[in-house]
Design a protein around this motif. Structure first.
Motif, PDB file in Angstrom:
ATOM      1  N   GLY A 124      14.501 -62.576 -45.241  1.00 13.91           N
ATOM      2  CA  GLY A 124      13.981 -62.496 -43.882  1.00 13.91           C
ATOM      3  C   GLY A 124      15.010 -62.305 -42.782  1.00 13.91           C
ATOM      4  O   GLY A 124      14.700 -62.355 -41.600  1.00 13.91           O
ATOM      5  N   LYS A 154      17.505 -57.504 -43.690  1.00 16.23           N
ATOM      6  CA  LYS A 154      18.252 -56.566 -44.560  1.00 16.23           C
ATOM      7  C   LYS A 154      17.581 -55.202 -44.662  1.00 16.23           C
ATOM      8  O   LYS A 154      18.208 -54.171 -44.457  1.00 16.23           O
ATOM      9  N   THR A 155      16.278 -55.239 -45.015  1.00 18.91           N
ATOM     10  CA  THR A 155      15.563 -53.978 -45.232  1.00 18.91           C
ATOM     11  C   THR A 155      15.551 -53.164 -43.934  1.00 18.91           C
ATOM     12  O   THR A 155      15.777 -51.946 -43.945  1.00 18.91           O
ATOM     13  N   THR A 156      15.325 -53.847 -42.826  1.00 19.13           N
ATOM     14  CA  THR A 156      15.335 -53.160 -41.534  1.00 19.13           C
ATOM     15  C   THR A 156      16.717 -52.557 -41.275  1.00 19.13           C
ATOM     16  O   THR A 156      16.832 -51.432 -40.783  1.00 19.13           O
ATOM     17  N   ARG A 208      10.338 -58.532 -54.508  1.00 20.11           N
ATOM     18  CA  ARG A 208       9.280 -58.491 -53.489  1.00 20.11           C
ATOM     19  C   ARG A 208       8.754 -57.053 -53.457  1.00 20.11           C
ATOM     20  O   ARG A 208       9.398 -56.184 -52.842  1.00 20.11           O
ATOM     21  N   ASP A 244      18.779 -60.175 -30.061  1.00 17.47           N
ATOM     22  CA  ASP A 244      17.917 -59.990 -28.901  1.00 17.47           C
ATOM     23  C   ASP A 244      17.065 -61.230 -28.646  1.00 17.47           C
ATOM     24  O   ASP A 244      16.490 -61.376 -27.592  1.00 17.47           O
ATOM     25  N   GLU A 295      13.805 -54.663 -33.375  1.00 19.07           N
ATOM     26  CA  GLU A 295      13.220 -54.242 -34.656  1.00 19.07           C
ATOM     27  C   GLU A 295      13.197 -52.737 -34.846  1.00 19.07           C
ATOM     28  O   GLU A 295      12.935 -52.259 -35.940  1.00 19.07           O
TER      29      GLU A 295
END
Ligand SMILES: Nc1nc2c(ncn2[C@@H]2O[C@H](COP(=O)(O)OP(=O)(O)OP(=O)(O)O)[C@@H](O)[C@H]2O)c(=O)[nH]1
Length: 554
Positions: free
Chosen positions: A183, A186-188, A213, A323, A349
């Motif tokens: 959470g 990382k993927t972002t 996941r 942010d 994001e």
């Protein structure tokens, strides 16, 4: 996620004398809102202002009419804490150990409240204190402005000094392995990095090695489409190291510049996670291994970077969620705690919300005093220029005296080490560390003699050259021998001659460069013949010193 600012209302604020039925703001929580201003009514009296202010410790508060304007911003709490330190120095004429003690306590408190760890805060305060006291007064600059500059410079150092660029492989695809807890973003970050690199003109491929996941693979595929980058995946059955290896093979065949590998996160650091990362590392030999950490976790994030570095050996960190209402502890501590730099920061994001980490920009953002900093820098430059011109005049008219000598040697000492200075002089860069240590020792030795000279003697070194009595007195007061004092006086005259030659050289007159200068000094030494009478009168002073003294008197 939408930008939100949550104001929690309370019906009985501490310290406010008002009807319990009337609600007031108890706290403010910002998410994705770097700055926010709002106006609150009912701050007519100082007490009401204080009561209204209390829920906003990290915000700037200003009276407006009968109310108060609150401005919340990233690192606001740290900024406000530091501001109270500058305010305590108003009206002092220079920074001393005594008058900065309290501001330093404020700075320490502000750092701890920003979630900087105790040892990091302690060493930061020590080095700011040392530098602030040692700083020369700059004409036109207030001491508190000078302290702002010192704190800024130390913040920049604390955060790693220079920007730490991504390293690219010399041949074949550059592999960037991303690691991190669940959470953290990382993927972002995979998509953000690909977007960033594409803007740099690099072709990219994302590799989905988070097999635990299933949604992570879908998420990466969607993000890959969004930024126009292919995603390599083998579903959830294959081993992450195999997926990474095959992904790299495919990238090679397609001549892709950069491969970004997304790995699985866990709720906490565990052996299985570390082992898996080690295997992926072995399989693809990444150019960069970046740990993604969440800024909201403060000093914990810094400790995590350290732990991953020990276990896996990482090349840097990416700090996400700056942010939000991050207090700044992570940004300030990561480099110091782990020894690894922050390479990027995430500030939202969207795929565009990733930027390289610039320690200097971050420090300015924390201090919120960009104009003060550039003013102090300019004033420093002017001072250096004035000093240099003054010195040049003195050298050319052969008036370089013990005060200048001391000032110069102290300035050098303040800059940290002789090595940097010596390295800057052409022809002098072959100096060994042992020679440097020797030179530093010599400065201390010379200083002890100059410190016991009278003001007149410092200003007119020929007084010492001409009077054996004076040299003896200086020797006695400094606990040195008469010969050592004579040597010092002699050295000053030698320095004058050398500097005059060097200055003349810089101004295009016929003078040798540094190496030739050494030759010419040697030649001069051989040529100097002192008569017995002169020797008796001037003790250990040499002929050429006497010559340069004559130049002085002329
Ligand atoms: N505000 C903000 N949110 C972010 C940022 N980076 C990521 N997020 C959000 O954080 C949440 C988690 O991000 P992911 O990228 O799924 O995190 P992850 O580390 O891949 O998570 P796992 O796959 O579960 O390990 C998402 O809602 C992201 O939109 C950021 O810089 N700022």
């Amino acid at each position: 996620m939408e930008a939100t600012a949550t104001l929690t209302l309370s019906s009985s604020p501490a310290g406010a004398r008002r009807s319990p039925a009337r609600p007031t703001v108890a706290s403010l929580h910002l998410r994705r809102v770097p700055t926010l201003s709002f106006h609150l009514r009912g701050a007519q009296s100082p007490a009401a202002f204080r009561a209204l202010s209390s829920p906003f410790p990290g915000c700037r508060r200003r009276r407006r009419g009968s109310g108060m304007v609150v401005r919340a911003e990233m690192f606001g709490q740290l900024t406000t804490g530091l501001e109270s330190a500058w305010n305590k120095l108003r009206g002092v004429d220079r920074l001393t150990k005594e008058n900065i003690a309290e501001p330093m306590r404020d700075i320490r408190r502000a750092l701890l409240e920003a979630d900087v760890s105790v040892p990091v805060a302690r060493s930061f305060i020590e080095s700011v204190t040392e530098k602030a006291i040692g700083t020369d007064v700059i004409r036109g600059v207030q001491p508190e402005q000078q302290l702002v500059k010192v704190v800024n410079d130390e913040l920049v150092q604390l955060m790693g000094g220079e920007v730490s660029d991504l390293v690219f492989a010399k041949t074949g695809p550059t592999v960037i392995l991303l690691a991190g807890l669940q959470g953290v973003g990382k993927t972002t970050v995979c998509a953000k990095l690909a977007f960033y690199l594409k803007k740099m003109g690099k072709s990219c491929m994302l590799v989905a090695a988070d097999v635990y996941r299933p949604a992570a693979i879908d998420q990466l595929t969607i993000l890959g489409k969004k930024v126009g980058v292919p995603v390599y995946s083998e579903g959830t059955e294959a081993k992450p190291s195999e997926i990474a290896k095959n992904g790299l093979k495919e990238a090679k065949s397609k001549k892709t510049d950069v491969v970004i590998v997304d790995t699985a996160g866990r709720l906490q650091v565990d052996k299985a996670m570390m082992n898996e990362l080690k295997e992926v590392k072995k399989a693809v030999k990444p150019t960069e291994i970046l740990l993604v950490v969440d800024a909201m976790t403060g000093q914990e994030a810094a400790a995590l970077v350290g732990a991953f570095n020990v276990e896996i050996g990482i090349t840097g960190a990416i700090l996400t969620k700056l942010d939000g209402d991050s207090r700044g502890g992570a940004a300030l501590s990561i480099k110091e705690v782990s020894g690894k730099p922050i390479k990027f920061i995430g500030r939202g994001e969207r795929v565009e919300d990733l930027e390289p980490f610039y320690p200097d920009r971050m420090a300015q953002r924390i201090l919120g005093m960009g104009d003060v900093l550039s003013f102090v820098e300019q004033a420093q430059q002017v001072m250096n220029q004035e000093d240099a011109e003054e010195l040049q005049k003195k050298i050319m008219s052969a008036k370089f005296n013990f005060n200048d000598f001391l000032k110069q040697t102290k300035a050098i000492a303040q800059m940290g080490s002789f090595s940097r200075i010596i390295g800057m002089i052409p022809g002098m860069n072959k100096v060994t560390p042992a020679q440097i240590r020797e030179a530093e020792k010599n400065v201390k030795f010379m200083e002890s003699m100059i410190n016991v000279m009278t003001a007149d003697e410092r200003e007119r070194p020929e007084l010492l050259a001409e009077s054996r009595e004076r040299r003896r007195r200086v020797a006695k007061d400094a606990g040195k021998t008469e010969q050592q004092v004579s040597q010092l006086v002699s050295q000053l005259f030698q320095m004058r001659t050398r500097m005059q030659k060097m200055m003349a050289g810089m101004q295009g007159k016929d003078t040798p460069d540094m190496e030739n200068l050494a030759e010419s000094i040697k030649a001069e030494e051989q040529a100097a013949v002192a008569t017995g009478k002169r020797r008796r009168k001037y003790g250990n002073l040499r002929q050429r010193d006497l010559d340069s003294m004559r130049g002085y008197r002329r």
